[in-house]
Design a protein around this motif. Structure first.
Motif, short mmCIF file in Angstrom:
data_model
loop_
_atom_site.label_atom_id
_atom_site.label_comp_id
_atom_site.label_asym_id
_atom_site.label_seq_id
_atom_site.Cartn_x
_atom_site.Cartn_y
_atom_site.Cartn_z
N TRP A 65 14.32 65.40 37.09
CA TRP A 65 15.34 65.24 38.14
C TRP A 65 14.72 64.92 39.48
O TRP A 65 15.28 64.19 40.30
CB TRP A 65 16.17 66.53 38.21
N TYR A 66 13.53 65.46 39.75
CA TYR A 66 12.90 65.34 41.07
C TYR A 66 11.97 64.14 41.17
O TYR A 66 11.38 63.94 42.23
CB TYR A 66 12.12 66.63 41.38
N HIS A 106 26.37 59.40 39.98
CA HIS A 106 25.42 60.41 39.54
C HIS A 106 23.99 60.00 39.86
O HIS A 106 23.18 60.82 40.33
CB HIS A 106 25.58 60.64 38.04
N GLU A 107 23.65 58.75 39.64
CA GLU A 107 22.29 58.28 39.92
C GLU A 107 21.98 58.35 41.41
O GLU A 107 20.88 58.72 41.82
CB GLU A 107 22.12 56.86 39.41
N ARG A 128 21.55 62.00 42.36
CA ARG A 128 20.26 62.49 41.87
C ARG A 128 19.12 62.06 42.78
O ARG A 128 18.26 62.87 43.15
CB ARG A 128 20.03 61.97 40.45
N ALA A 176 17.00 64.73 44.96
CA ALA A 176 15.58 64.81 44.63
C ALA A 176 14.72 64.60 45.87
O ALA A 176 13.71 65.28 46.07
CB ALA A 176 15.23 63.79 43.56
N HIS A 222 21.67 73.93 35.36
CA HIS A 222 21.23 73.27 34.14
C HIS A 222 22.17 73.61 32.99
O HIS A 222 22.58 74.75 32.82
CB HIS A 222 19.80 73.70 33.78
N ARG A 231 27.14 65.05 34.27
CA ARG A 231 27.14 64.20 35.46
C ARG A 231 28.06 64.74 36.55
O ARG A 231 27.71 64.75 37.74
CB ARG A 231 27.53 62.77 35.07
N ASP A 274 26.41 67.76 38.20
CA ASP A 274 25.34 67.34 39.11
C ASP A 274 25.91 66.73 40.40
O ASP A 274 25.42 67.01 41.50
CB ASP A 274 24.43 66.32 38.42
#
Length: 534
Positions: free
Chosen positions: A61-62, A162-163, A166, A170, A226, A491, A494
């Motif tokens: 994820w990071y 979602h991308e 993220r 991150a 998670h 998704r 998150d």
């Protein structure tokens, strides 16, 4: 035996015979345990390799998202971003749309860097509109009608949002992995269950997802969340590989694919008293059609391993843990070194969730009346001092009457209305902790920060609202707006975590990320989508 003593022996190489392995017979169906030779308490035996594998998956994820990198298979620059390795590329003009073009110095192939993540979309403004509706309790079908988009477009935009979330999170959370100084922190950890509807009238079995999340108490920041599900693992391919590796004949802790819950395990499982065994043998449980569930104990252990990395810069950590199966032992084992050094304390928190609103108010009135009497008995003291004195008196009574520290549940003298009859017990009280420090821990022990986040999920994401249990459905839970795909649930969770941390403000008009020191301002939704620093 106190859990802390078990942790010390578990991690002490000088006492390798402190435990014995039980459950090695065929009747145990591969579920072995470790039993303490001194007190006869047992703990489940799990695969360390599986925990590390799941932890490494979660830590992806990071990683920075390579926006511009060589895509040639086998090239040594494949996946190396232009920003991180500018010496590996040379500028090679621009495309017709104005995007910069680069050439790899190794394979000599060219590629372009997108000016914007939405520049190829026909209606990029729809992305922000979808984002707003998703976090404001709009059903999926209704969202398509309002935004005038097709369902396929909706799921494509969810993937894009979602991308972007993220990459945004991150970038801002990497300082935590780098050891950002946090001082003293209070972490509340709990789990939330999400049910997936059955996909057809032929197969009406349910899928159950467990989301483990941890919140920092003072700021409310959700450090990690998670779900016990790997969307990239093919259940049938992994099951075939597991059978070829001989996993069905091995005990769970020694299997090659011990991380995943595979179809052959459901066929071989038998009720063993633990929650996951009962779940996997339930006739209405349906394996996922895409992706593979991760064993709950493995997912939980990996969650705490990620927390260990994120909290490396904390001076002292206090955990408030819900009474979910396995949480306390997993936490103690993960942070055993900190517990021995005295830089971590863990408390188990108990709340009476069966009370009605009127009963909660009555309990609060009784607490206020008791506080008023103590004010009369101690004139000149502040309310905080009075409450602390009441807590100290209850602790002294518990020490006198209860010899085992693990059983000393202390009821808070002034519980909040959303945590009625709140009581806690210190899991790390080995008799060497200072009384003042223990009392401060008892006063802070609370699940309020994580419960508020879970409540917001239920209220703001229509897809994750609690399902309805009806007698006509033979006890099965169904809700017309619930998800059918585990990937969509992951998704949305998150997306909401990032929105909750960086966009939603509280009474102080600040976000949890501001209060934790990860950012200095409130981020708008369009700024999160347009962020290019990840």
């Amino acid at each position: 035996m106190h859990p802390l003593e078990g942790v010390s022996r578990w991690t002490n190489p000088d006492q390798p015979d402190a435990y014995i392995v039980i459950g090695t017979s065929a009747a145990s169906k591969g579920r072995s345990s470790l039993q303490c030779r001194q007190c006869k308490e047992t703990t489940a035996l799990i695969s360390n390799a599986a925990v590390v594998e799941e932890r490494d998956r979660l830590l992806t994820w990071y990683r920075p998202t390579p926006m511009s990198a060589c895509r040639t298979p086998g090239c040594e620059n494949q996946g190396r971003d232009v920003v991180e390795a500018p010496e590996a590329y040379q500028r090679f003009g621009r495309t017709d749309t104005g995007s910069p073009r680069y050439r790899c110095r190794v394979c000599r192939r060219t590629f372009s860097s997108c000016r914007s993540v939405t520049h190829r979309l026909r209606q990029p403004e729809k992305t922000l509109e979808v984002y707003r509706y998703l976090i404001n309790r709009v059903a999926m079908r209704r969202l398509c009608e309002i935004a005038d988009i097709r369902p396929a477009t909706l799921y494509q935009r969810i993937e894009l949002i979602h991308e972007r979330c993220r990459a945004f999170a991150a970038f801002h959370e990497r300082p935590l992995l780098a050891g950002k100084l946090l001082g003293n922190v209070h972490i509340a950890t709990d789990r939330q269950e999400h049910l997936l509807n059955w996909a057809s009238a032929i197969d009406r079995r349910q899928s159950v997802l467990m989301a483990t999340a941890s919140a920092e108490g003072k700021s409310g920041y959700i450090l990690a969340q998670h779900v016990n599900f790997d969307p990239d693992a093919d259940p049938f391919a992994c099951d075939l590989a597991a059978r070829e590796a001989g996993d069905p004949d091995l005990h769970v802790g020694f299997r090659r694919f011990a991380r995943l819950w595979l179809p052959h395990e459901r066929l071989d499982a038998s009720p063993s008293g633990d929650r996951e065994a009962e779940l996997t043998t339930h006739e209405d449980f349906r394996p996922a059609s895409r992706g593979t569930p991760v064993h709950e104990n493995i997912a939980m252990a990996a969650h705490f391993q990620v927390l260990r990395r994120l909290l490396a810069g904390a001076d002292h950590i206090q955990f408030s843990l819900d009474r979910e199966p396995g949480i306390e032992r997993t936490c103690l084992l993960t942070f055993a070194d900190r517990i021995r050094r005295g830089s971590l304390d863990a408390f188990l928190v108990r709340i009476n969730k069966t009370l009605t609103v009127n009963a909660k108010r009555a309990a609060l009135w009784e607490a206020e009346a008791a506080l008023a009497r103590e004010r009369t008995n101690h004139p000149g003291r502040s309310d905080v001092e009075v409450l602390f004195a009441m807590l100290a008196a209850r602790y002294r009574v518990a020490v006198q009457n209860i010899p085992r520290p693990r059983d000393r549940w202390i009821v808070h003298p002034y519980p909040a209305i959303n945590e009625p009859e709140r009581a806690s017990v210190c899991l790390t009280d080995n008799g060497q902790r200072e009384t003042g420090r223990l009392l401060q821990g008892y006063a802070r022990a609370s699940l309020r920060s994580i419960d508020r986040y879970f409540m917001q999920i239920r209220r703001k994401i229509h897809l994750l609202e609690r399902p309805i249990h009806s007698s006509s459905a033979d006890g099965r839970a169904f809700y017309g707006y619930s998800a059918y795909s585990a990937l969509v649930v992951i998704r949305l969770l998150d997306i909401f975590r990032v929105t909750y941390n960086f966009h939603l403000t509280g009474k102080q008009k600040t976000t949890p990320a501001q209060r934790l020191g990860l950012t200095d301002r409130v981020w708008t939704l369009d700024e999160i989508l347009a962020f290019e620093g990840g």
